[in-house]
Write a protein that holds these residues in place. Structure first.
Motif, PDB file in Angstrom:
ATOM      1  N   GLU A  55       0.826  -1.204   0.000  1.00  0.00           N
ATOM      2  CA  GLU A  55       0.000   0.000   0.000  1.00  0.00           C
ATOM      3  C   GLU A  55       0.863   1.258   0.000  1.00  0.00           C
ATOM      4  O   GLU A  55       0.552   2.224  -0.700  1.00  0.00           O
ATOM      5  CB  GLU A  55      -0.961  -0.012   1.197  1.00  0.00           C
ATOM      6  N   LEU A  56       1.947   1.242   0.763  1.00  0.00           N
ATOM      7  CA  LEU A  56       2.861   2.386   0.771  1.00  0.00           C
ATOM      8  C   LEU A  56       3.462   2.625  -0.616  1.00  0.00           C
ATOM      9  O   LEU A  56       3.598   3.764  -1.055  1.00  0.00           O
ATOM     10  CB  LEU A  56       3.986   2.178   1.782  1.00  0.00           C
ATOM     11  N   VAL A  57       3.791   1.556  -1.312  1.00  0.00           N
ATOM     12  CA  VAL A  57       4.344   1.682  -2.667  1.00  0.00           C
ATOM     13  C   VAL A  57       3.314   2.301  -3.598  1.00  0.00           C
ATOM     14  O   VAL A  57       3.626   3.215  -4.378  1.00  0.00           O
ATOM     15  CB  VAL A  57       4.833   0.318  -3.191  1.00  0.00           C
ATOM     16  N   PHE A  58       2.063   1.835  -3.523  1.00  0.00           N
ATOM     17  CA  PHE A  58       1.002   2.392  -4.370  1.00  0.00           C
ATOM     18  C   PHE A  58       0.792   3.879  -4.076  1.00  0.00           C
ATOM     19  O   PHE A  58       0.640   4.681  -4.997  1.00  0.00           O
ATOM     20  CB  PHE A  58      -0.324   1.644  -4.183  1.00  0.00           C
ATOM     21  N   ILE A  59       0.787   4.237  -2.801  1.00  0.00           N
ATOM     22  CA  ILE A  59       0.587   5.635  -2.413  1.00  0.00           C
ATOM     23  C   ILE A  59       1.770   6.484  -2.880  1.00  0.00           C
ATOM     24  O   ILE A  59       1.580   7.569  -3.433  1.00  0.00           O
ATOM     25  CB  ILE A  59       0.371   5.754  -0.890  1.00  0.00           C
ATOM     26  N   ALA A  60       2.980   5.990  -2.676  1.00  0.00           N
ATOM     27  CA  ALA A  60       4.170   6.729  -3.113  1.00  0.00           C
ATOM     28  C   ALA A  60       4.158   6.918  -4.627  1.00  0.00           C
ATOM     29  O   ALA A  60       4.446   8.010  -5.125  1.00  0.00           O
ATOM     30  CB  ALA A  60       5.439   5.999  -2.678  1.00  0.00           C
ATOM     31  N   ASP A  61       3.791   5.886  -5.359  1.00  0.00           N
ATOM     32  CA  ASP A  61       3.718   5.997  -6.820  1.00  0.00           C
ATOM     33  C   ASP A  61       2.678   7.022  -7.238  1.00  0.00           C
ATOM     34  O   ASP A  61       2.925   7.829  -8.135  1.00  0.00           O
ATOM     35  CB  ASP A  61       3.385   4.643  -7.458  1.00  0.00           C
ATOM     36  N   PHE A  62       1.536   7.014  -6.585  1.00  0.00           N
ATOM     37  CA  PHE A  62       0.481   7.962  -6.918  1.00  0.00           C
ATOM     38  C   PHE A  62       0.968   9.400  -6.743  1.00  0.00           C
ATOM     39  O   PHE A  62       0.724  10.257  -7.591  1.00  0.00           O
ATOM     40  CB  PHE A  62      -0.768   7.719  -6.068  1.00  0.00           C
ATOM     41  N   TYR A  63       1.664   9.660  -5.647  1.00  0.00           N
ATOM     42  CA  TYR A  63       2.138  11.008  -5.368  1.00  0.00           C
ATOM     43  C   TYR A  63       3.496  11.305  -6.017  1.00  0.00           C
ATOM     44  O   TYR A  63       4.058  12.375  -5.810  1.00  0.00           O
ATOM     45  CB  TYR A  63       2.232  11.241  -3.865  1.00  0.00           C
ATOM     46  N   THR A  66       8.700   8.888  -2.801  1.00  0.00           N
ATOM     47  CA  THR A  66       9.269   7.622  -2.350  1.00  0.00           C
ATOM     48  C   THR A  66       8.621   7.164  -1.049  1.00  0.00           C
ATOM     49  O   THR A  66       8.083   7.984  -0.280  1.00  0.00           O
ATOM     50  CB  THR A  66      10.786   7.761  -2.106  1.00  0.00           C
ATOM     51  N   VAL A  67       8.724   5.885  -0.800  1.00  0.00           N
ATOM     52  CA  VAL A  67       8.269   5.360   0.484  1.00  0.00           C
ATOM     53  C   VAL A  67       9.108   5.965   1.601  1.00  0.00           C
ATOM     54  O   VAL A  67       8.580   6.309   2.668  1.00  0.00           O
ATOM     55  CB  VAL A  67       8.330   3.816   0.497  1.00  0.00           C
ATOM     56  N   ILE A  71       7.530   7.781   5.033  1.00  0.00           N
ATOM     57  CA  ILE A  71       7.728   7.303   6.393  1.00  0.00           C
ATOM     58  C   ILE A  71       8.775   8.095   7.166  1.00  0.00           C
ATOM     59  O   ILE A  71       9.117   7.749   8.292  1.00  0.00           O
ATOM     60  CB  ILE A  71       8.044   5.799   6.430  1.00  0.00           C
ATOM     61  N   GLY A  72       9.304   9.167   6.548  1.00  0.00           N
ATOM     62  CA  GLY A  72      10.186  10.062   7.283  1.00  0.00           C
ATOM     63  C   GLY A  72      11.658   9.704   7.272  1.00  0.00           C
ATOM     64  O   GLY A  72      12.422  10.233   8.070  1.00  0.00           O
ATOM     65  N   ARG A  73      12.078   8.821   6.373  1.00  0.00           N
ATOM     66  CA  ARG A  73      13.505   8.486   6.281  1.00  0.00           C
ATOM     67  C   ARG A  73      14.283   9.515   5.489  1.00  0.00           C
ATOM     68  O   ARG A  73      15.510   9.523   5.535  1.00  0.00           O
ATOM     69  CB  ARG A  73      13.682   7.108   5.682  1.00  0.00           C
ATOM     70  N   THR A  74      13.588  10.374   4.746  1.00  0.00           N
ATOM     71  CA  THR A  74      14.224  11.438   3.989  1.00  0.00           C
ATOM     72  C   THR A  74      13.283  12.628   3.936  1.00  0.00           C
ATOM     73  O   THR A  74      12.071  12.472   4.071  1.00  0.00           O
ATOM     74  CB  THR A  74      14.605  10.972   2.565  1.00  0.00           C
ATOM     75  N   GLU A  75      13.845  13.789   3.752  1.00  0.00           N
ATOM     76  CA  GLU A  75      13.044  14.995   3.626  1.00  0.00           C
ATOM     77  C   GLU A  75      12.760  15.330   2.164  1.00  0.00           C
ATOM     78  O   GLU A  75      11.911  16.162   1.868  1.00  0.00           O
ATOM     79  CB  GLU A  75      13.745  16.174   4.303  1.00  0.00           C
ATOM     80  N   ALA A  76      13.482  14.679   1.270  1.00  0.00           N
ATOM     81  CA  ALA A  76      13.313  14.954  -0.162  1.00  0.00           C
ATOM     82  C   ALA A  76      12.146  14.141  -0.706  1.00  0.00           C
ATOM     83  O   ALA A  76      12.136  12.921  -0.590  1.00  0.00           O
ATOM     84  CB  ALA A  76      14.590  14.611  -0.914  1.00  0.00           C
ATOM     85  N   SER A  77      11.178  14.851  -1.269  1.00  0.00           N
ATOM     86  CA  SER A  77      10.038  14.120  -1.843  1.00  0.00           C
ATOM     87  C   SER A  77      10.317  13.889  -3.299  1.00  0.00           C
ATOM     88  O   SER A  77       9.775  13.229  -4.030  1.00  0.00           O
ATOM     89  CB  SER A  77       8.746  14.887  -1.658  1.00  0.00           C
TER      90      SER A  77
END
Length: 77
Positions: A55-63, A66-67, A71-77
């Motif tokens: 689900e995280l992958v689908f959401i990340a792809d939509f937006y 990255t996953v 989830i807060g591992r990076t600040e770069a979207s």
């Protein structure tokens, strides 16, 4: 719930809402686009449940992000 889980939920909640507002979308629109039941997706936006990895992958792809960003591992979207 551990502190790590609480931080993850809060980060995910903030970023999902930020991305949704940035694109001027509604929760039902996003849920439909990522093919998730609206009630389940609302729980992710509210910060009360953690999505599965798929689900995280689908959401990340939509937006188009990255996953790691969601989830807060990076600040770069």
């Amino acid at each position: 719930m551990t502190i790590e889980e609480a931080i993850l939920l809060d980060t995910l909640h903030c970023r999902l809402n930020f991305l949704k507002e940035k694109q001027q979308l509604t929760t039902p629109q996003v849920a439909e686009k990522v093919n998730l039941p609206i009630e389940r997706y609302k729980k992710y936006e509210e910060g009360s449940h953690i999505p599965s990895v798929i689900e995280l992958v689908f959401i990340a792809d939509f937006y188009d992000t990255t996953v790691d960003y969601l989830i807060g591992r990076t600040e770069a979207s």
